[in-house]
Each structure stands twice: as C-alpha cells, then as structure tokens.
Write a protein that holds these residues in place. Structure first.
Motif, short mmCIF file in Angstrom:
data_model
loop_
_atom_site.label_atom_id
_atom_site.label_comp_id
_atom_site.label_asym_id
_atom_site.label_seq_id
_atom_site.Cartn_x
_atom_site.Cartn_y
_atom_site.Cartn_z
N GLY A 66 0.83 -1.22 0.00
CA GLY A 66 0.00 0.00 0.00
C GLY A 66 0.85 1.25 0.00
O GLY A 66 0.54 2.23 -0.69
N SER A 67 1.93 1.23 0.75
CA SER A 67 2.84 2.38 0.78
C SER A 67 3.49 2.59 -0.57
O SER A 67 3.64 3.73 -1.03
CB SER A 67 3.92 2.17 1.84
OG SER A 67 3.35 2.02 3.10
N LEU A 68 3.90 1.50 -1.21
CA LEU A 68 4.52 1.62 -2.52
C LEU A 68 3.54 2.18 -3.54
O LEU A 68 3.89 3.07 -4.33
CB LEU A 68 5.04 0.26 -2.98
CG LEU A 68 5.78 0.25 -4.31
CD1 LEU A 68 7.05 1.08 -4.21
CD2 LEU A 68 6.10 -1.16 -4.72
N ILE A 69 2.30 1.72 -3.50
CA ILE A 69 1.30 2.21 -4.45
C ILE A 69 1.02 3.70 -4.21
O ILE A 69 0.97 4.49 -5.16
CB ILE A 69 0.00 1.38 -4.34
CG1 ILE A 69 0.25 -0.01 -4.89
CG2 ILE A 69 -1.14 2.05 -5.08
CD1 ILE A 69 -0.87 -0.98 -4.61
N ILE A 70 0.86 4.09 -2.95
CA ILE A 70 0.59 5.50 -2.64
C ILE A 70 1.77 6.37 -3.07
O ILE A 70 1.61 7.44 -3.66
CB ILE A 70 0.26 5.67 -1.15
CG1 ILE A 70 -1.10 5.05 -0.85
CG2 ILE A 70 0.27 7.14 -0.76
CD1 ILE A 70 -1.44 5.01 0.63
N GLY A 71 2.99 5.94 -2.78
CA GLY A 71 4.17 6.72 -3.14
C GLY A 71 4.33 6.87 -4.64
O GLY A 71 4.61 7.96 -5.14
N VAL A 72 4.12 5.78 -5.38
CA VAL A 72 4.24 5.85 -6.84
C VAL A 72 3.13 6.72 -7.42
O VAL A 72 3.38 7.51 -8.34
CB VAL A 72 4.22 4.42 -7.44
CG1 VAL A 72 4.04 4.46 -8.94
CG2 VAL A 72 5.50 3.69 -7.07
N LEU A 73 1.92 6.63 -6.87
CA LEU A 73 0.84 7.50 -7.36
C LEU A 73 1.14 8.97 -7.08
O LEU A 73 0.84 9.83 -7.91
CB LEU A 73 -0.49 7.09 -6.74
CG LEU A 73 -1.15 5.84 -7.33
CD1 LEU A 73 -2.40 5.47 -6.53
CD2 LEU A 73 -1.49 6.06 -8.78
N LEU A 74 1.70 9.28 -5.93
CA LEU A 74 2.05 10.68 -5.63
C LEU A 74 3.14 11.19 -6.57
O LEU A 74 3.08 12.33 -7.03
CB LEU A 74 2.48 10.82 -4.17
CG LEU A 74 1.35 10.81 -3.15
CD1 LEU A 74 1.90 10.70 -1.74
CD2 LEU A 74 0.50 12.05 -3.30
#
Length: 175
Positions: A66-74
C-alpha cells in the motif's frame, strides 16, 4: 547590438536557465516538486533497512505494498502537475487524498515528512492559476468594465443612455 539584447556569446547555461524559468512559470512547478518529494519517503521507508554495525533494522510491515502504491501514485501526480497542468485541480485533490490515506497505511505518511510535503504540493496545485497574457488581460478588462450608468437601467441596457424623447402633453421628457 544593444545592451539589452543578448549577444551570440551568451553562455549556453544562461540560455537553458532562461528556458527552464519560462517552462517553470507556465505550470505549477513547486506543487509538482513538493508532491514528488512527498511520494518518495512514503514509498521508501517501508522497504528501507538501516545497518548499525552488525545490526540491521528494517521497517517491513504488512502495508508495504500500500505504501509503494501511494508513493508511486504521488510521484505520478507530481509529474502530471508538471507535464499536463490542465488537470492540476484533479491532481491536487488526489494528492491531498492520498496524503491523508498514507497516515494509517504507510507509517504515519512516511513519518509525517511525506504527508506534509504531499499536502503542501496538493494545496499549491489546487491554488495555482496560469498567468494571463497581456492581450487576454486587456480584452477581459474591456469586457467587464461597464459604461456610465443611467437612471433607467431597469430595462437591462447597461451603460447605454436612452436618447429617445417622448412628448407628454407638450412636455419633453427622456424615457
């Protein structure tokens, strides 16, 4: 050659810097910059490991994906603010929502560093407005400035004085 115009001996770094400043001024540059900087710690900290001598500390949690997805989306939203600035309001709202979601999902939003940077970037993106060109500004001012008002503006003729005269029993009156 005048003192105002640059000559052929102008250094190429100055030319590139001027082009970059022009590019930067035509889009929400700082909003994208802060959003990208906010996405990096959110994506990095759950996968980071720190070595202290022979001791290795790791922040591996169940929310790593989830952190990786949020970071990549940001990071993607920050690049969108730079290269597709028409959707800056959507990107800003999405960055703020992802920053808020990163608090419970991603180690307090990258230890509040990524959270705060993403919130600032999203807010800057929402509030950014492109500059008006001088020709557009003059056209807008000439359209919005009404002419002189008269007493008979009830019929919807803003600024147009009534020039018709009617006769009422030998008297002349306007309107």
């Amino acid at each position: 050659m005048s003192a105002v115009t640059p000559g052929p001996n102008d250094h190429f770094l100055k030319v590139y810097w001027r082009k970059f400043r022009t590019w930067r001024g035509s889009r929400p540059f700082w909003a994208g910059f802060f959003t990208i900087l906010g996405g990096i710690p959110i994506a990095y900290f759950p996968y980071a490991s720190m070595k202290l001598g022979n001791l290795t500390m790791s922040m591996a949690t169940t929310a790593g994906a989830g952190s990786l997805i949020i970071g990549v989306l940001l990071i993607t939203l920050g690049l969108t603010m730079w290269f597709h600035h028409i959707v800056r309001v959507f990107a800003g709202v999405a960055a703020i929502l992802l920053a808020l979601i990163s608090i419970p999902v991603s180690n307090l939003g990258g230890f509040l560093i990524g959270f705060l940077l993403s919130m600032v970037g999203g807010a800057l993106s929402i509030s950014w407005v492109p500059d008006k060109k001088p020709g557009e500004l003059e056209a807008e001012q000439s359209e919005t400035v009404p002419g002189p008002r008269t007493d008979d503006d009830a019929d919807g003729t803003m600024g147009e004085p009534d020039t018709t005269l009617e006769t009422n029993g030998g008297r002349h009156s306007a309107g």
